[in-house]
Design a protein around this motif. Sequence first.
Motif, short mmCIF file in Angstrom:
data_model
loop_
_atom_site.label_atom_id
_atom_site.label_comp_id
_atom_site.label_asym_id
_atom_site.label_seq_id
_atom_site.Cartn_x
_atom_site.Cartn_y
_atom_site.Cartn_z
N LYS A 59 100.87 21.58 104.00
CA LYS A 59 102.20 21.17 103.59
C LYS A 59 102.13 19.84 102.84
O LYS A 59 101.25 19.01 103.11
N PRO A 60 103.04 19.64 101.92
CA PRO A 60 102.99 18.42 101.10
C PRO A 60 103.29 17.18 101.92
O PRO A 60 104.03 17.22 102.90
N GLN A 61 102.66 16.05 101.51
CA GLN A 61 102.94 14.78 102.18
C GLN A 61 104.23 14.15 101.68
O GLN A 61 104.87 13.38 102.39
N HIS A 62 104.57 14.44 100.43
CA HIS A 62 105.80 13.91 99.84
C HIS A 62 106.69 15.09 99.51
O HIS A 62 106.53 16.17 100.09
N THR A 63 107.63 14.94 98.58
CA THR A 63 108.50 16.06 98.25
C THR A 63 107.96 16.88 97.09
O THR A 63 108.64 17.78 96.61
N ASN A 64 106.76 16.57 96.63
CA ASN A 64 106.13 17.35 95.56
C ASN A 64 105.61 18.66 96.14
O ASN A 64 104.78 18.66 97.05
N VAL A 65 106.07 19.78 95.60
CA VAL A 65 105.58 21.10 96.01
C VAL A 65 105.00 21.76 94.76
O VAL A 65 105.72 22.03 93.80
N CYS A 66 103.69 22.00 94.78
CA CYS A 66 102.97 22.46 93.58
C CYS A 66 102.50 23.89 93.80
O CYS A 66 101.81 24.19 94.79
N PHE A 67 102.82 24.77 92.85
CA PHE A 67 102.49 26.19 93.03
C PHE A 67 102.48 26.91 91.68
O PHE A 67 103.03 26.44 90.69
N TRP A 68 101.82 28.07 91.70
CA TRP A 68 101.90 29.01 90.58
C TRP A 68 102.83 30.15 90.96
O TRP A 68 102.80 30.63 92.11
N TYR A 69 103.66 30.58 90.03
CA TYR A 69 104.33 31.87 90.20
C TYR A 69 103.51 32.89 89.42
O TYR A 69 103.23 32.70 88.22
N VAL A 70 103.11 33.97 90.09
CA VAL A 70 102.27 35.00 89.48
C VAL A 70 103.13 36.25 89.28
O VAL A 70 103.53 36.91 90.26
N PRO A 71 103.45 36.60 88.04
CA PRO A 71 104.28 37.79 87.78
C PRO A 71 103.56 39.07 88.24
O PRO A 71 102.32 39.08 88.39
N PRO A 72 104.31 40.14 88.48
CA PRO A 72 103.70 41.39 88.95
C PRO A 72 102.54 41.87 88.09
O PRO A 72 101.55 42.40 88.62
N SER A 73 102.62 41.66 86.77
CA SER A 73 101.57 42.18 85.88
C SER A 73 100.24 41.49 86.08
O SER A 73 99.19 42.03 85.70
N LEU A 74 100.23 40.27 86.67
CA LEU A 74 98.99 39.54 86.87
C LEU A 74 98.44 39.67 88.29
O LEU A 74 97.30 39.26 88.55
N ARG A 75 99.22 40.21 89.19
CA ARG A 75 98.80 40.25 90.59
C ARG A 75 97.65 41.23 90.83
O ARG A 75 96.94 41.12 91.84
N VAL A 76 97.47 42.18 89.93
CA VAL A 76 96.42 43.18 90.11
C VAL A 76 95.12 42.76 89.43
O VAL A 76 94.10 43.44 89.58
N LEU A 77 95.14 41.66 88.67
CA LEU A 77 93.96 41.24 87.92
C LEU A 77 93.00 40.45 88.81
O LEU A 77 93.43 39.75 89.73
N ASP A 78 91.72 40.56 88.48
CA ASP A 78 90.73 39.73 89.16
C ASP A 78 90.93 38.27 88.75
O ASP A 78 91.45 37.97 87.66
#
Length: 585
Positions: free
Chosen positions: A498-517
């Motif tokens: 969990k973040p130490q501050h209020t910064n939350v860093c993430f990627w959103y991965v669209p459905p088309s990329l979830r099946v890729l290596d």
Amino acid sequence: MASPGSGFWSFASEDGSGDPENPGTARAWCQVAQRFTGGIGNKLCALLYGDAEKPAESGGIQPPSAASRKAACACNQKPCSCPKAGINYAFLHATDLLPACDGERPTLAFLQDVMDILLQYVVKSFDRSTKVIDFHYPNELLQEYNWGLADQPQNLEEILMHCQTTLKYAIKTGHPRYFNQLSTGLDMVGLAADWLTSTANTNMFTYEIAPVFVLLEYVTLKKMREIIGWPGGSGDGIFSPGGAISNMYAMLIARFKMFPEVKEKGMAAVPRLIAFTSEHSHFSLKKGAAALGIGTDSVILIKCDERGKMIPSDLERRILEAKQKGFVPFLVSATAGTTVYGAFDPLLAVADICKKYKVWMHVDAAWGGGLLMSRKHKWKLSGVERANSVTWNPHKMMGVPLQCSALLVREEGLMQSCNQMQASYLFQQDKHYDLSYDTGDKALQCGRHVDVFKLWLMWRAKGTTGFEAHIDKCLELAEYLYNIIKNREGYEMVFDGKPQHTNVCFWYVPPSLRVLDNNEERMSRLSKVAPVIKARMMEYGTTMVSYQPLGDKVNFFRVVISNPAATHQDIDFLIEEIERLGQDL
């Protein structure tokens, strides 16, 4: 410097007399506002405390039509005797306002109409049904309006239209769904203080021309030093135009402390100086080195761990390397709340190294300094009391309107010795008051804006406990966001935990990329996702979130929460909006 004492100047008392929820206090402030601003103060208090009808919440601010060029009048008296009676802005210019002869009536009417525009904007900033931004591309805005400057004056009707147009296309940084920058929110007391500061329109260089503001700066900086942990709030400090300048002040003072002759003789008189900061630190350290003639090559970036914290062993290794080359380490800048990850460097370990090698320790707490107000979270800055200087930006986590940045220095008198030029036309030595309150000579600037009043008035209105509640709430919202997305399909966290501050860093991965290596092609495609979603956010105007690459990591979202108006529902909306805008990518 003698203490101004307690009473009016001191911070909120424990008996609740400074509590904004106290109706007596609220009414007292209204009476003061009414006394000094007439109808304007009355309108503001009516809006805030419900004594009059709220401004209309129409879909947008419309410029006045040719048929309604007279100032709107809300007076119930017949015949009308209010300042707006008979005012026609189409035939008035700035030269008809004060200090013009008979300029009082049009001035009051004009400023009340400006206030109406501002108050409508304030109310809309908190309305979730309104857009965060009405986005237009630069060429569209340039072509749609004539922004050029002319030789001949425009009338006041056109001036009011310019005010409306400017706010129409402004970003509502106080909107509960604006998560784009570290500085968000719109505090009502801070806003009122900013208006008062502009009305006073003075400079901070001497007590002679800013008596109250100079005293408030003294009181406030002392309180901030006490919170840092310096005994009795001892030391020095100044409010500067942002964290970048505060950090440069620290670098300037550290250099002077080690080599005072540099002030007169310049860099040619000193050996090669080296500063150290983490690879996740703010770019202002390099900018400061460039501006001071130290050079960006003389700023050594120290490795960070996977959470973005400086690695002390690498710091010590690089200090020893510099000394072996004959260079002189003069400053270590640790970060308390990095811009992207929100990481806190291990200040106690850094302090030990600085003490061992006799190097000035600066803490850039521009983003994280606000956590010192929270009993729950201030441990993250353990060791800050050992620093020689600290940058702290109340305009970030504490929600003070821009700009409000402080540089705090542990050694009293050092700033004065470093920067003073003793201009005799300002700092006469035979004045009839205590000259220690003429603080301008310790600043790099001559003209210095009054930044302290916003913070001081908010502190009086909220108390330290109010700031604590604000900060705790924002950190709780960040943890709420993290807990929702850490195991949610389509999301990948940039770092574990969990973040130490209020910064939350993430990627959103669209459905088309979830099946890729997880290979180069996937990373290349993933790097394009955040920019497209951000562009769609701005075009729809629904929300705003920042993104960036960092090191070997491709573009990822960085949500930061510093606006106390945000709620769990706004976090839910943000997640749903990212998915709505990115599912087809």
